[in-house]
Motif scaffolding. Structure first.
Motif, mmCIF file in Angstrom:
data_model
loop_
_atom_site.group_PDB
_atom_site.id
_atom_site.type_symbol
_atom_site.label_atom_id
_atom_site.label_comp_id
_atom_site.label_asym_id
_atom_site.label_seq_id
_atom_site.Cartn_x
_atom_site.Cartn_y
_atom_site.Cartn_z
ATOM 1 N N THR A 302 0.832 -1.198 0.000
ATOM 2 C CA THR A 302 0.000 0.000 0.000
ATOM 3 C C THR A 302 0.870 1.253 0.000
ATOM 4 O OG1 THR A 302 -0.192 -0.124 2.414
ATOM 5 C CG2 THR A 302 -1.977 -1.075 1.106
ATOM 6 N N LEU A 303 0.401 2.243 -0.734
ATOM 7 C CA LEU A 303 1.115 3.508 -0.885
ATOM 8 C C LEU A 303 0.321 4.637 -0.243
ATOM 9 C CD1 LEU A 303 1.951 3.291 -4.706
ATOM 10 C CD2 LEU A 303 3.374 2.481 -2.809
ATOM 11 N N ARG A 304 1.048 5.629 0.254
ATOM 12 C CA ARG A 304 0.462 6.894 0.651
ATOM 13 C C ARG A 304 1.109 7.977 -0.198
ATOM 14 N NH1 ARG A 304 -4.104 7.379 4.087
ATOM 15 N NH2 ARG A 304 -4.038 5.663 5.584
ATOM 16 N N LEU A 305 0.300 8.836 -0.786
ATOM 17 C CA LEU A 305 0.791 9.891 -1.652
ATOM 18 C C LEU A 305 0.777 11.204 -0.885
ATOM 19 C CD1 LEU A 305 -1.130 8.858 -4.889
ATOM 20 C CD2 LEU A 305 1.114 8.091 -4.078
ATOM 21 N N GLU A 306 1.933 11.841 -0.835
ATOM 22 C CA GLU A 306 2.104 13.048 -0.030
ATOM 23 C C GLU A 306 2.399 14.234 -0.941
ATOM 24 O OE1 GLU A 306 5.834 14.099 2.542
ATOM 25 O OE2 GLU A 306 4.461 12.923 3.789
#
Length: 344
Positions: A302-306
């Motif tokens: 899973t990725l989090r985009l900042e």
């Protein structure tokens, strides 16, 4: 010089790519984790852009025909050299007949825990010697040129190595290692951040094409990397990103890192082998300094985009270059220290 005993899921010859040919519809390609290949090359005395072998998810085995020096970049994926565990980011002398083995992601070796990374990069003193095509030795797997016969490596392939004398003079002596690059900006280990991989993203030129709810979801919700991802693009699964108005767009130029959103509403992050033009709206762009993290991310991660500014992106690129400069300086300092010691 190098015999492929087992290529694994996908192994190919790659360097830092062939930029400058987009007008002919040719993507840059090259190592998806350019930082890993460049650092491994420096550890064996090569130029950062020398050709190496990109290995996907382990299951690879190679034999070295003569004594040389090697380094692994990216993840070691349960690597052993003649049955003894070795680690990434180490420069190692190898003798003729030595066998390097990379275990599967879920390693069956008790001395190695399960690995959760996609790619390893093997650098060899002198670099892999395959023909230069359009200024690069990289394999274009889709078009079928470059690298070794324009294809992925297979069992029984034998790869030549370039002139390694300068590299072996620059890096000699016993094994040594350097610090691996940070996996994330955060000081917290991944398991304390919920296992997410954080990517810094510049807002794309068509971000205002999307609804307010879609823009908020883009930044605030996790995205899963689906198994349909490959060297062309990483397909993500999460909230549907809806546009304000459904309308066609003319095809326009795209680069690795661009995040396009097709009609399905599920984003695609373009990678090194992606097409050179596309007609889907660009909601964001992963900064160049973080593309290596994406290249290492396993399927279903899973990725989090900042959100990120251009100034922050440029600073991150400078920090990445300083990391490579540190490796170069370390190698030079070790060479000087050994030369002084031998004179004494």
């Amino acid at each position: 010089m190098i015999e492929i005993l087992q290529p694994g899921m996908l192994a190919s010859v790659q360097d830092l790519g062939r930029p400058g040919h987009r007008s002919q519809g040719i993507h840059p390609g090259g190592a998806l984790n350019a930082l890993a290949l460049a650092s491994a090359n420096l550890l064996v005395g090569n130029a950062p852009g020398a050709a190496g072998i990109e290995i996907t998810m382990g299951l690879c085995e190679l034999r070295f025909g003569r004594a040389t020096r090697i380094a692994l970049g990216g993840d070691d994926i349960g690597a052993t050299l003649n049955g003894k565990p070795i680690s990434a980011c180490w420069s190692l002398p190898v003798s003729a007949g030595s066998v390097l083995r990379l275990a599967p992601v879920a390693s069956d070796l008790p001395q190695h825990p399960a690995r959760h990374s996609m790619r390893s990069y093997l650098a060899v003193a002198g670099g892999i010697d395959v023909p230069v095509v359009l200024d690069s030795r990289s394999t274009d797997l889709k078009a079928g040129f470059g690298g070794h016969q324009g294809r992925a490596l297979k069992r029984g392939d034998k790869l030549a190595v370039g002139d390694d004398q300068a590299a072996l003079r620059a890096v000699s002596g016993p094994a040594f290692g350097v610090r691996a690059p940070d996996w994330s900006r955060s000081d917290l280990p991944a398991h304390q951040r919920g296992g997410h991989i954080t990517l810094r993203v510049l807002p794309g030129p068509e971000i205002e094409e999307f609804t307010k709810a879609a823009r908020e979801a883009f930044w605030s919700t996790p995205w899963r990397i689906t198994p349909s991802s490959n060297r062309m693009g990483y397909r993500l699964e999460g909230e549907d990103l809806k546009r304000k108005h459904a309308r066609d767009m003319l095809s326009h130029g795209v680069v690795p890192g661009v995040i396009q959103v097709p009609p399905s509403g599920q984003p695609i992050i373009l990678m090194g082998d992606a097409q050179t033009t596309g007609g889907y709206p660009k909601i964001g762009v992963v900064i160049g300094a973080d593309l290596w993290k994406l290249a290492q991310a396993p399927l279903n991660a899973t990725l989090r985009l900042e959100p990120c500014t251009l100034e922050q992106a440029l600073l991150a690129a400078e920090q990445q270059q300083r990391y490579l400069d540190t490796i170069r300086d370390t190698v030079a300092a070790l060479d000087w220290s050994r030369a002084t010691l031998y004179k004494k």
